[in-house]
Scaffold this motif. Structure first.
Motif: not given
Length: 338
Positions: A130-154
């Motif tokens: 609702d705030k316009g953020q780029e988000v989705l529902v996902a489990d921390a033990v099975n992240l829905p992102y491809r390998t080596s996708y981001s520059d950092a993670a928190i």
């Protein structure tokens, strides 16, 4: 992009906080456009799809945060200074994944970077959307992102909600997997060594070892009680309640498994909704004195050195910093393999 070593040097300010991190002044118009996520989609709970999740997490983490999401979000607006410093030290144009983003308070914190977030709680994700953020529902033990996708993670205050060492280790492995070689990962967890030691006395200690039903299809025994919202008082009070009497107690000196109460004021409760069902099923309880429905959230609080031992058992990354901050153990990893 600057080297991992130079980035690490910039991040050393996390422990001392003596230097103010400067920001580049640039416009988002200078950034390439990322593929859009449909942020206005109303997300539904993914609990039915998380077959491997222990029952205690489903009932005392996922369901609880779904029920308290609006109230929880209203209390979560302050940013931790050291998380801010970490994010502001990342290079301009970095793509950052916030795994377990909650209400999205860190998404977009550094205006010179891209942020995407995920969380297991659909109601919290809807608040972000609702705030316009780029988000989705996902489990921390099975992240829905491809390998080596981001520059950092928190991962801020997430791992302590996972009930087994293997699941906590898998969540760390996922954080490392989704960042690029040389990318950085910041992880924070609640510490057993709380600055305010009186807080622990207000939590419900659980067995030092799970019984078979805890990690199988069952869950800790709960008491049932009738629930009514008739003639209730309105109150903003949100303080810990009395310790439950229905759970096996472990030695307070050694236990790391707790239920931590969340008081949802009666006027924030949906009449006939999730809270009524939770109380009827024994997953929450009324506290008429405080005018609230009390939910218990599962926590595994980390002892000193435990987080470092956990991440050392995961391949592909090295520890570049570790510290204690505001009753949290924190660690920064650098990915070393592609």
């Amino acid at each position: 992009m600057i080297s991992a070593l130079r980035r690490f040097r910039r991040l050393r300010g996390l422990c001392t906080m003596t230097e103010q991190v400067s920001k580049d002044s640039i416009s988002h118009e200078d950034f390439p456009v990322l593929p859009q996520i449909a942020t206005k989609t109303r997300y539904k709970s993914s609990l039915s799809k998380v077959q491997a999740t222990p029952e205690i997490e489903k009932k005392y983490v996922h369901s609880v945060y779904d029920a308290i999401a609006p109230h929880f979000s209203s209390t979560r607006y302050a940013k931790w200074p050291k998380v801010q410093t970490f994010l502001n030290a990342l290079p301009t144009g970095s793509l950052i994944i916030d795994a377990g983003c909650g209400n999205g308070k860190y998404l977009g914190l550094n205006p010179n970077c891209y942020f995407i977030g995920c969380d297991i709680s659909a109601p919290l994700i809807n608040i972000c959307a609702d705030k316009g953020q780029e988000v989705l529902v996902a489990d921390a033990v099975n992240l829905p992102y491809r390998t080596s996708y981001s520059d950092a993670a928190i991962s801020i205050a997430v791992l302590h909600h996972l009930s087994t060492a293997s699941r906590r280790k898998e969540a760390v492995a996922e954080l490392i997997r989704v960042v690029k070689k040389g990318g950085l990962v910041l992880i924070t967890v609640w510490a057993r060594e709380q600055e305010d030691k009186s807080l622990i006395t207000k939590w419900t200690p659980l067995s030092s070892k799970y019984s078979e039903e805890w990690i199988g299809s069952g869950s800790p025994k709960t008491r049932r009680s009738s629930f009514s919202l008739e003639s209730i008082q309105e109150t903003e009070e949100n303080v810990p309640g009395e310790v439950l009497k229905d759970f096996p107690f472990a030695d307070e000196k050694v236990t790391q498994e707790y239920f931590v109460p969340w008081h949802l004021p009666y006027h924030r409760v949906e009449v006939g909704g999730a809270s009524a069902s939770a109380v009827e099923d024994g997953l929450a309880r009324k506290d008429d004195k405080k005018g609230a429905v009390v939910y218990d959230r599962y926590y595994h609080v980390f002892s000193e050195g435990e987080l470092e031992r956990l991440v050392s058992g995961v391949d592909g990354a090295v520890v570049v910093d570790k510290f204690y901050d505001k009753s949290n153990w924190c660690i920064i990893l650098e990915k070393t393999s592609s």
